[in-house]
Design a protein around this motif. Structure first.
Motif, mmCIF file in Angstrom:
data_model
loop_
_atom_site.group_PDB
_atom_site.id
_atom_site.type_symbol
_atom_site.label_atom_id
_atom_site.label_comp_id
_atom_site.label_asym_id
_atom_site.label_seq_id
_atom_site.Cartn_x
_atom_site.Cartn_y
_atom_site.Cartn_z
ATOM 1 N N ILE A 287 0.839 -1.203 0.000
ATOM 2 C CA ILE A 287 0.000 0.000 0.000
ATOM 3 C C ILE A 287 0.875 1.256 0.000
ATOM 4 N N GLY A 288 1.892 1.266 0.851
ATOM 5 C CA GLY A 288 2.771 2.432 0.919
ATOM 6 C C GLY A 288 3.516 2.671 -0.376
ATOM 7 N N VAL A 289 4.041 1.616 -0.985
ATOM 8 C CA VAL A 289 4.752 1.755 -2.258
ATOM 9 C C VAL A 289 3.804 2.233 -3.357
ATOM 10 N N ALA A 290 2.606 1.642 -3.415
ATOM 11 C CA ALA A 290 1.645 2.042 -4.446
ATOM 12 C C ALA A 290 1.256 3.502 -4.288
ATOM 13 N N GLN A 291 1.019 3.943 -3.065
ATOM 14 C CA GLN A 291 0.696 5.354 -2.841
ATOM 15 C C GLN A 291 1.827 6.266 -3.303
ATOM 16 N N ARG A 292 3.056 5.884 -2.994
ATOM 17 C CA ARG A 292 4.195 6.696 -3.416
ATOM 18 C C ARG A 292 4.282 6.751 -4.944
ATOM 19 N N ASN A 293 4.108 5.611 -5.599
ATOM 20 C CA ASN A 293 4.159 5.578 -7.064
ATOM 21 C C ASN A 293 3.028 6.394 -7.674
ATOM 22 N N LEU A 294 1.854 6.293 -7.085
ATOM 23 C CA LEU A 294 0.718 7.069 -7.594
ATOM 24 C C LEU A 294 0.962 8.565 -7.429
ATOM 25 N N ASN A 295 1.589 8.949 -6.340
ATOM 26 C CA ASN A 295 1.903 10.368 -6.135
ATOM 27 C C ASN A 295 2.920 10.873 -7.162
ATOM 28 N N GLU A 296 3.814 9.989 -7.587
ATOM 29 C CA GLU A 296 4.807 10.381 -8.595
ATOM 30 C C GLU A 296 4.200 10.474 -9.984
ATOM 31 N N ILE A 297 3.393 9.484 -10.336
ATOM 32 C CA ILE A 297 2.817 9.415 -11.692
ATOM 33 C C ILE A 297 1.590 10.308 -11.821
ATOM 34 N N ARG A 298 0.818 10.410 -10.751
ATOM 35 C CA ARG A 298 -0.446 11.153 -10.728
ATOM 36 C C ARG A 298 -1.372 10.754 -11.891
ATOM 37 N N PRO A 299 -1.709 9.473 -11.977
ATOM 38 C CA PRO A 299 -2.585 9.024 -13.074
ATOM 39 C C PRO A 299 -4.008 9.543 -12.885
ATOM 40 N N GLU A 300 -4.621 9.900 -13.987
ATOM 41 C CA GLU A 300 -6.003 10.376 -13.961
ATOM 42 C C GLU A 300 -6.972 9.341 -14.503
ATOM 43 N N SER A 301 -6.460 8.200 -14.924
ATOM 44 C CA SER A 301 -7.321 7.154 -15.473
ATOM 45 C C SER A 301 -6.620 5.809 -15.330
ATOM 46 N N ALA A 302 -7.384 4.742 -15.532
ATOM 47 C CA ALA A 302 -6.795 3.402 -15.501
ATOM 48 C C ALA A 302 -5.774 3.240 -16.621
ATOM 49 N N ASP A 303 -6.020 3.873 -17.765
ATOM 50 C CA ASP A 303 -5.052 3.780 -18.866
ATOM 51 C C ASP A 303 -3.741 4.477 -18.529
ATOM 52 N N ASP A 304 -3.780 5.518 -17.718
ATOM 53 C CA ASP A 304 -2.539 6.162 -17.280
ATOM 54 C C ASP A 304 -1.687 5.170 -16.476
ATOM 55 N N VAL A 305 -2.344 4.317 -15.695
ATOM 56 C CA VAL A 305 -1.628 3.277 -14.954
ATOM 57 C C VAL A 305 -1.017 2.279 -15.932
ATOM 58 N N ARG A 306 -1.795 1.889 -16.934
ATOM 59 C CA ARG A 306 -1.287 0.933 -17.923
ATOM 60 C C ARG A 306 -0.072 1.480 -18.667
ATOM 61 N N MET A 307 -0.049 2.783 -18.893
ATOM 62 C CA MET A 307 1.020 3.403 -19.673
ATOM 63 C C MET A 307 2.188 3.896 -18.811
ATOM 64 N N ALA A 308 2.139 3.626 -17.519
ATOM 65 C CA ALA A 308 3.156 4.181 -16.617
ATOM 66 C C ALA A 308 4.548 3.612 -16.869
ATOM 67 N N GLY A 309 4.618 2.458 -17.528
ATOM 68 C CA GLY A 309 5.922 1.884 -17.839
ATOM 69 C C GLY A 309 6.543 1.116 -16.695
ATOM 70 N N ARG A 310 5.810 0.931 -15.611
ATOM 71 C CA ARG A 310 6.320 0.164 -14.472
ATOM 72 C C ARG A 310 5.163 -0.348 -13.643
ATOM 73 N N THR A 311 5.452 -1.338 -12.825
ATOM 74 C CA THR A 311 4.454 -1.872 -11.911
ATOM 75 C C THR A 311 4.268 -0.911 -10.750
ATOM 76 N N MET A 312 3.033 -0.597 -10.436
ATOM 77 C CA MET A 312 2.740 0.356 -9.367
ATOM 78 C C MET A 312 2.542 -0.325 -8.017
ATOM 79 N N ALA A 313 1.951 -1.509 -8.019
ATOM 80 C CA ALA A 313 1.693 -2.248 -6.781
ATOM 81 C C ALA A 313 2.772 -3.303 -6.611
ATOM 82 N N CYS A 314 3.775 -2.982 -5.826
ATOM 83 C CA CYS A 314 4.913 -3.886 -5.649
ATOM 84 C C CYS A 314 5.515 -3.664 -4.270
ATOM 85 N N PHE A 315 6.500 -4.468 -3.928
ATOM 86 C CA PHE A 315 7.174 -4.338 -2.643
ATOM 87 C C PHE A 315 8.226 -3.235 -2.691
ATOM 88 N N SER A 316 8.505 -2.671 -1.531
ATOM 89 C CA SER A 316 9.652 -1.784 -1.387
ATOM 90 C C SER A 316 10.934 -2.605 -1.559
#
Length: 413
Positions: A287-316
């Motif tokens: 949860i903490g890693v995903a929140q940090r990644n989301l704050n960096e990418i700031r996706p506005e849609s599910a497709d923004d997550v798909r296009m982020a170029g990296r996994t967002m929900a992962c371990f530190s």
């Protein structure tokens, strides 16, 4: 890994902008009317639960063959545990919980009897006919092999659920459609399984992108569940001891904490207290890693997550190290234990014997539906047919058929 409690989705009922919208799905291969009472992802989840494939998971191996003990996890109980963790992650991150749960529930549909032993045996047996990949087999089950509906084969799941099933562990190709380099074998690439490529021609699943964040939650939930619960089953079997766990810094810390807080606690309670702390630590880390990644990418849609170029929900990095240590520990002390390896070889022999019998005389596949489809089949078609039949078997059914066809069947003990 710390996380922002104010941004958790508990009790809000509100999806984040980067969540997958169940009312705006990319649709199904075969168009259907919308349900007035359920979202599209709720319908997917319900269809998955009501399948024959889901029920078969009850009698498929996780680590220990089912009849070795009633309390060991099967592929079904593992799947339910993965779904629970995936849903918890999705709720905390304000995602669509039904999609995360659906992907988790379907992720192991394609596993063979006898767990990874069966998969390894079948990959070798069918290497001249496309090999075997359990993700591709899962896709075949939900798009072709389950036959329940009047208007189509399979379950006709939404694009988003199928996408999550196929690539919850990451993209399968680059944007040009080329297979990706295998990170474990420099200079080589990992080809995409043929069944996935064939389906993708009909229903483009964007094999080059990451999956939704819901599917990523299902993938990391799988790691969390089996790392924790395989330790639990190893302790239950006696192949792993509490002393062995001192190799693992993550577990050692929990063990010390529980013993200090509850002196003299009996071992079953001690084990459970350790396991629940391990799950909590891993979930909160993700949860903490995903929140940090989301704050960096700031996706506005599910497709923004798909296009982020990296996994967002992962371990530190720290938890990833602990995760690798647990996996190495399990391989060394459990998965490769001589007792487990002996049963694995016996199980692999059952698969090899059945394969030989079915290829030599396809009528030995006793199910009337399968027998009705035997003529006319060329060698490649027959191999696919046998592969689908073998993969669909449960441990108990494979043993029963082997006993019918052969004079001696291994005891698997």
């Amino acid at each position: 890994m710390t996380f922002d409690v104010s941004k958790l989705g508990f009790g809000t009922g509100l999806r984040a902008s980067y969540a997958t919208d169940p009312w705006n799905s990319r649709g199904r291969l075969f168009a259907e009317s919308l349900s007035p009472t359920r979202s599209e992802f709720q319908r997917d989840r319900d269809r998955i639960i009501h399948t024959t494939a889901f029920r078969r998971l009850k009698h498929k191996t996780q680590v220990f063959v089912a009849h070795e003990g009633d309390h060991y996890r099967t592929r079904l109980t593992h799947t339910i545990e993965v779904a629970q963790v995936a849903r918890a992650l999705a709720r905390a991150l304000r995602l669509d919980e039904d999609l995360a749960e659906g992907v988790a529930l379907v992720h192991d549909f394609g596993h063979t009897p006898f767990g990874h032993t069966g998969e390894d045996a079948m990959a070798e047996l069918f290497r001249d006919h496309g090999g075997f990949d359990h993700n591709a087999q899962s896709l075949a089950i939900v798009t072709k092999l389950e036959r329940r509906y009047a208007e189509f084969d399979g379950l006709n799941l939404t694009w988003e659920t199928l996408e999550g099933l196929v690539k919850h562990n990451g993209p399968l190709t680059d944007r040009a459609g080329q297979a990706l380099t295998d990170p474990h074998r420099p200079g080589t690439s990992t080809p995409v399984a043929v069944p996935i490529l064939h389906y993708n021609e009909l229903h483009d699943l964007w094999l080059w992108s990451h999956a939704s964040l819901e599917a990523q939650c299902a993938a990391i939930a799988d790691d969390i569940a089996y790392n924790t619960h395989d330790i639990d089953d190893g302790l239950r079997s006696g192949l792993v001891t509490m002393e062995m766990l001192e190799e693992l810094p993550l577990i050692t810390g929990f063990l010390r904490e529980v013993r200090n807080r509850y002196p003299g606690l009996e071992e079953p309670r001690l084990i459970h207290e350790i396991m629940r702390r391990q799950i909590t630590a891993m979930v909160e880390d993700v949860i903490g890693v995903a929140q940090r990644n989301l704050n960096e990418i700031r996706p506005e849609s599910a497709d923004d997550v798909r296009m982020a170029g990296r996994t967002m929900a992962c371990f530190s990095p720290e938890m990833a190290t602990a995760d690798r240590q647990v996996k190495m520990f399990l391989y060394r002390h459990l998965y490769r234990h001589p007792d487990v390896m002996r049963v694995r070889e016996q199980a692999a022999q059952i698969i090899r014997d059945l394969h030989a019998a079915f290829m030599a005389d396809p009528s030995q596949m006793g199910d009337a539906r399968w027998s009705a489809e035997l003529e006319p089949l060329g060698p490649a078609q027959l191999a696919r047919h046998v592969r689908d039949y073998l993969a669909g078997m449960t441990d108990t059914y494979a043993v029963a058929v082997h006993r019918r066809l052969f004079d001696h069947t291994p005891d698997l003990r």
